[in-house]
Design a protein around this motif. Sequence first.
Motif, PDB file in Angstrom:
ATOM      1  N   ASN A  95       0.830  -1.344   0.091  1.00 51.13           N
ATOM      2  CA  ASN A  95      -0.018  -0.004  -0.087  1.00 51.13           C
ATOM      3  C   ASN A  95       0.833   1.425  -0.020  1.00 51.13           C
ATOM      4  O   ASN A  95       2.091   1.293   0.431  1.00 51.13           O
ATOM      5  N   VAL A  96       0.403   2.547  -0.249  1.00 53.00           N
ATOM      6  CA  VAL A  96       0.946   3.732  -0.551  1.00 53.00           C
ATOM      7  C   VAL A  96       1.890   4.011   0.568  1.00 53.00           C
ATOM      8  O   VAL A  96       3.037   4.823   0.588  1.00 53.00           O
ATOM      9  N   CYS A  97       0.933   3.974   1.924  1.00 50.70           N
ATOM     10  CA  CYS A  97       1.835   4.488   3.137  1.00 50.70           C
ATOM     11  C   CYS A  97       2.816   3.761   3.424  1.00 50.70           C
ATOM     12  O   CYS A  97       3.723   4.019   4.068  1.00 50.70           O
ATOM     13  N   SER A  98       2.875   2.317   3.308  1.00 51.97           N
ATOM     14  CA  SER A  98       4.058   1.483   3.708  1.00 51.97           C
ATOM     15  C   SER A  98       5.193   1.688   2.535  1.00 51.97           C
ATOM     16  O   SER A  98       6.206   1.413   2.976  1.00 51.97           O
ATOM     17  N   ASP A  99       4.570   1.957   1.515  1.00 51.96           N
ATOM     18  CA  ASP A  99       5.653   2.381   0.345  1.00 51.96           C
ATOM     19  C   ASP A  99       6.526   3.365   0.997  1.00 51.96           C
ATOM     20  O   ASP A  99       7.925   3.556   0.752  1.00 51.96           O
ATOM     21  N   GLN A 100       6.032   4.462   1.310  1.00 50.60           N
ATOM     22  CA  GLN A 100       6.781   5.834   1.930  1.00 50.60           C
ATOM     23  C   GLN A 100       7.820   5.369   2.848  1.00 50.60           C
ATOM     24  O   GLN A 100       8.879   5.674   2.902  1.00 50.60           O
ATOM     25  N   LEU A 101       7.340   4.449   3.835  1.00 56.10           N
ATOM     26  CA  LEU A 101       8.176   3.980   4.808  1.00 56.10           C
ATOM     27  C   LEU A 101       9.369   3.227   4.473  1.00 56.10           C
ATOM     28  O   LEU A 101      10.603   3.652   4.684  1.00 56.10           O
ATOM     29  N   VAL A 102       9.096   2.160   3.481  1.00 56.09           N
ATOM     30  CA  VAL A 102      10.156   1.098   2.892  1.00 56.09           C
ATOM     31  C   VAL A 102      10.988   2.250   1.922  1.00 56.09           C
ATOM     32  O   VAL A 102      12.385   2.061   1.967  1.00 56.09           O
ATOM     33  N   LEU A 103      10.707   3.121   1.308  1.00 59.07           N
ATOM     34  CA  LEU A 103      11.520   3.877   0.416  1.00 59.07           C
ATOM     35  C   LEU A 103      12.468   4.885   1.224  1.00 59.07           C
ATOM     36  O   LEU A 103      13.317   4.994   0.690  1.00 59.07           O
ATOM     37  N   SER A 104      12.102   5.107   2.203  1.00 56.96           N
ATOM     38  CA  SER A 104      12.727   6.145   3.137  1.00 56.96           C
ATOM     39  C   SER A 104      13.742   5.319   3.869  1.00 56.96           C
ATOM     40  O   SER A 104      15.153   5.806   4.157  1.00 56.96           O
ATOM     41  N   LEU A 105      13.543   4.122   4.242  1.00 58.96           N
ATOM     42  CA  LEU A 105      14.498   3.246   5.045  1.00 58.96           C
ATOM     43  C   LEU A 105      15.371   1.942   4.521  1.00 58.96           C
ATOM     44  O   LEU A 105      16.174   1.617   5.079  1.00 58.96           O
ATOM     45  N   ALA A 106      14.810   1.479   3.344  1.00 58.96           N
ATOM     46  CA  ALA A 106      15.122   0.413   2.815  1.00 58.96           C
ATOM     47  C   ALA A 106      16.566   0.671   2.040  1.00 58.96           C
ATOM     48  O   ALA A 106      16.492   1.739   1.255  1.00 58.96           O
ATOM     49  N   ASP A 107      17.393  -0.400   1.845  1.00 59.15           N
ATOM     50  CA  ASP A 107      18.368  -0.319   0.734  1.00 59.15           C
ATOM     51  C   ASP A 107      17.619  -0.648  -0.584  1.00 59.15           C
ATOM     52  O   ASP A 107      16.524  -1.458  -0.447  1.00 59.15           O
ATOM     53  N   PRO A 108      18.069  -0.086  -1.675  1.00 60.29           N
ATOM     54  CA  PRO A 108      17.284  -0.515  -2.880  1.00 60.29           C
ATOM     55  C   PRO A 108      17.196  -2.033  -3.220  1.00 60.29           C
ATOM     56  O   PRO A 108      16.161  -2.449  -3.710  1.00 60.29           O
ATOM     57  N   ASP A 109      18.165  -2.717  -2.963  1.00 60.21           N
ATOM     58  CA  ASP A 109      18.103  -4.151  -3.306  1.00 60.21           C
ATOM     59  C   ASP A 109      17.424  -4.929  -2.075  1.00 60.21           C
ATOM     60  O   ASP A 109      17.169  -6.192  -2.397  1.00 60.21           O
ATOM     61  N   GLN A 110      16.577  -4.339  -1.287  1.00 58.70           N
ATOM     62  CA  GLN A 110      15.768  -4.958  -0.538  1.00 58.70           C
ATOM     63  C   GLN A 110      14.394  -4.800  -0.754  1.00 58.70           C
ATOM     64  O   GLN A 110      13.568  -5.671  -0.340  1.00 58.70           O
ATOM     65  N   ILE A 111      14.174  -3.987  -1.947  1.00 64.34           N
ATOM     66  CA  ILE A 111      12.807  -3.703  -2.333  1.00 64.34           C
ATOM     67  C   ILE A 111      12.491  -4.564  -3.348  1.00 64.34           C
ATOM     68  O   ILE A 111      12.733  -4.404  -4.598  1.00 64.34           O
ATOM     69  N   LEU A 112      11.720  -5.585  -3.224  1.00 68.12           N
ATOM     70  CA  LEU A 112      11.058  -6.470  -4.380  1.00 68.12           C
ATOM     71  C   LEU A 112       9.886  -5.913  -5.070  1.00 68.12           C
ATOM     72  O   LEU A 112       9.925  -6.138  -6.187  1.00 68.12           O
ATOM     73  N   GLY A 113       9.211  -5.140  -4.384  1.00 64.75           N
ATOM     74  CA  GLY A 113       7.888  -4.515  -5.154  1.00 64.75           C
ATOM     75  C   GLY A 113       7.215  -3.637  -4.131  1.00 64.75           C
ATOM     76  O   GLY A 113       7.300  -3.681  -2.975  1.00 64.75           O
ATOM     77  N   LEU A 114       6.576  -2.639  -4.886  1.00 68.83           N
ATOM     78  CA  LEU A 114       5.872  -1.697  -4.478  1.00 68.83           C
ATOM     79  C   LEU A 114       4.224  -1.648  -4.716  1.00 68.83           C
ATOM     80  O   LEU A 114       4.113  -2.284  -5.536  1.00 68.83           O
TER      81      LEU A 114
END
Length: 263
Positions: free
Chosen positions: A17-36
């Motif tokens: 969801n959009v709001c957790s996207d914001q948290l993930v984008l702010s805190l995760a390394d790029p290679d940790q993000i498999l999908g938004l």
Amino acid sequence: MSCNAASAAGPRIVSMNVCSDQLVLSLADPDQILGLSRCSRAAGQPGPAAKARTSPRLSGGAEDVLLLKPDLVVVSLFDKRATRDLLKAHGLSLVEFTVPRTLDEVKDQIRAMGDVLQHPQRAQADIARLDAAVAQVRAVASAHHYRVLPLERRGFVAGDSSLISSLLAATGLTNAAGELGLGAGGFASLEAIVQLRPDFILVSEAGNHAEDEGRAFLLHPALERFYPEGKRIVLPERLTVCGGVMLADALDRLTEELKRVTR
């Protein structure tokens, strides 16, 4: 990926969801993000735009999440129950976040996501940025005890239990909605708003164009008479719709707006 590998590099994560996207984008390394979420790249949505564009976008269903085989899936209680249940049934680990209603809850969620992603120091940096933005607004506003009425389309007023009300209180401003008897929020008549006479109304956009009746309420001649541009604080909804560090941008904007309307 083995459990040891996931622990060393941080979990690979999917946000639904959009709001957790914001948290993930702010805190995760790029290679940790498999999908938004499927709305992560939508115009006007919060979050670092460039980072969102380079991350895969999900359909919103369970199938593509199952194919990605993430270590964790971040969901909201507003995401479809059937989808969440299906992911759990296939053995995926879900982390559920509610919608924050206070600034303290926002900070708690940032800390929690920092722990989930194994980047607690980044979470602390985001919280420090929020605290600094709050202090900046207080330096401008707290001595004056301004009464502000958050006013939305069709006359909806955000009440004391809303995130925007918590932001106002934290910065030394008062949400005038309580004087209308709208503790939890609700619709106020044009007459009630005019009689209330708050120092300012807080709206999500400026301008004099009404694309529909909902927006037309905010441009009614009576409101424009008592609340022209110099009596309107403009705070875009995209900055306040979610928790997360994007609220620091909202608070920075609030500082600018207060300086504009009080100079």
